[in-house]
Design an enzyme around this catalytic site. Sequence first.
Site, short mmCIF file in Angstrom:
data_model
loop_
_atom_site.label_atom_id
_atom_site.label_comp_id
_atom_site.label_asym_id
_atom_site.label_seq_id
_atom_site.Cartn_x
_atom_site.Cartn_y
_atom_site.Cartn_z
N HIS A 226 0.81 -1.22 0.00
CA HIS A 226 0.00 0.00 0.00
C HIS A 226 0.84 1.27 0.00
O HIS A 226 0.32 2.36 -0.25
CB HIS A 226 -0.99 0.00 1.18
CG HIS A 226 -0.39 0.34 2.50
ND1 HIS A 226 -0.06 -0.60 3.46
CD2 HIS A 226 -0.07 1.54 3.06
CE1 HIS A 226 0.43 0.00 4.53
NE2 HIS A 226 0.44 1.30 4.31
N ASP A 275 -0.81 -7.42 1.37
CA ASP A 275 -0.12 -6.13 1.48
C ASP A 275 1.38 -6.36 1.61
O ASP A 275 1.96 -6.26 2.69
CB ASP A 275 -0.66 -5.37 2.69
CG ASP A 275 -0.20 -3.92 2.72
OD1 ASP A 275 0.32 -3.44 1.70
OD2 ASP A 275 -0.39 -3.26 3.77
N SER A 382 4.36 2.03 8.25
CA SER A 382 3.96 1.01 7.26
C SER A 382 5.17 0.44 6.53
O SER A 382 6.09 1.16 6.17
CB SER A 382 3.01 1.63 6.24
OG SER A 382 1.78 1.96 6.83
#
EC number: 3.4.21.68
Length: 431
Positions: A226, A275, A382
């Site tokens: 992402h 992801d 992330s």
Amino acid sequence: MVNTMKTKLLCVLLLCGAVFSLPRQETYRQLARGSRAYGGCSELRCFNGGTCWQAASFSDFVCQCPKGYTGKQCEVDTHATCYKDQGVTYRGTWSTSESGAQCINWNSNLLTRRTYNGRRSDAITLGLGNHNYCRNPDNNSKPWCYVIKASKFILEFCSVPVCSKATCGLRKYKEPQLHSTGGLFTDITSHPWQAAIFAQNRRSSGERFLCGGILISSCWVLTAAHCFQERYPPQHLRVVLGRTYRVKPGKEEQTFEVEKCIIHEEFDDDTYNNDIALLQLKSGSPQCAQESDSVRAICLPEANLQLPDWTECELSGYGKHKSSSPFYSEQLKEGHVRLYPSSRCTSKFLFNKTVTNNMLCAGDTRSGEIYPNVHDACQGDSGGPLVCMNDNHMTLLGIISWGVGCGEKDIPGVYTKVTNYLGWIRDNMRP
């Protein structure tokens, strides 16, 4: 409507009771009209990320194996060239003893009265089956097999080589001295696999911090898919290793341009399923990152690694201190969290958000006035690592993916489950 010979063959074999493995590209979910339907198996039957297909109303199943794995239940690793420790978990294809003799098939009728053979009820667990590959089912000193010598069956150790002692996941850990909202300020030597990924600004000069990443080998960094929803070309990305401060250069840092950016082909930008992404570092030689106290690869887990519920693990990153913070952290931070049971990693506990089998949950279980600072990942973390101690090496269990807020009591963070993607990682790292 799909009406192919491959599909019909699969259907016929399922109905006839055949149990075998197929390469991933050979299996189709849709069957011609009038044939029996089939779908996912009711229980886990295939190892190493294999997909199980079962005919409706039948117990027979087909294991669709990732590349590099074969066998009835994808239990054989065709890429394993050495064994670790005593070789109890070795699942490679070496089949020669130290004397040069060929091993006997574990399913041979000649071994029926032997303690270890491929017809035991726990044969798959022990690595035994319809093959003659070296195994260590009895916790011996190394892998072995049965061979024929002078018309007798004897046990002989195998000549399969020992793996070199791994340096992945080793570090010089420094106890954090300063607390911060959401975690603890730390030094890069405590998390030498941490990477910082930067992207060129689209409408102005310079670059901006994009995401965290994880060094898994000299030339490869694992991260979250992402992070690249804006589809940056590889030449607009830069990876920095060995940096304690997000934008302040470090004395021992190493910087790389990116050769390739590989995003999982089934990444769902709505649910964040799959992801995961890989960055190949650019270098003029086969070696990219140079190992040091500040730069070192993390260990990837074994496919069957399952740590106990509530095992304490660590996350790291340069993300925000809390969701309302306007800026990312200037210094690398670490957090201490525990692995949640799968029963607590469901939509019910995450405000009805989609949670798939490709995800795992971890969170800070401390609470109350004594521990007001709940450790958790936040925006900017992330793509970074969730690592746990395993066999005296820090091992990668998850990739920081998503969450509901930051540092909320009793709400875990959600991570990409790395054990589900070992085949994908291996396939995409091949030259």
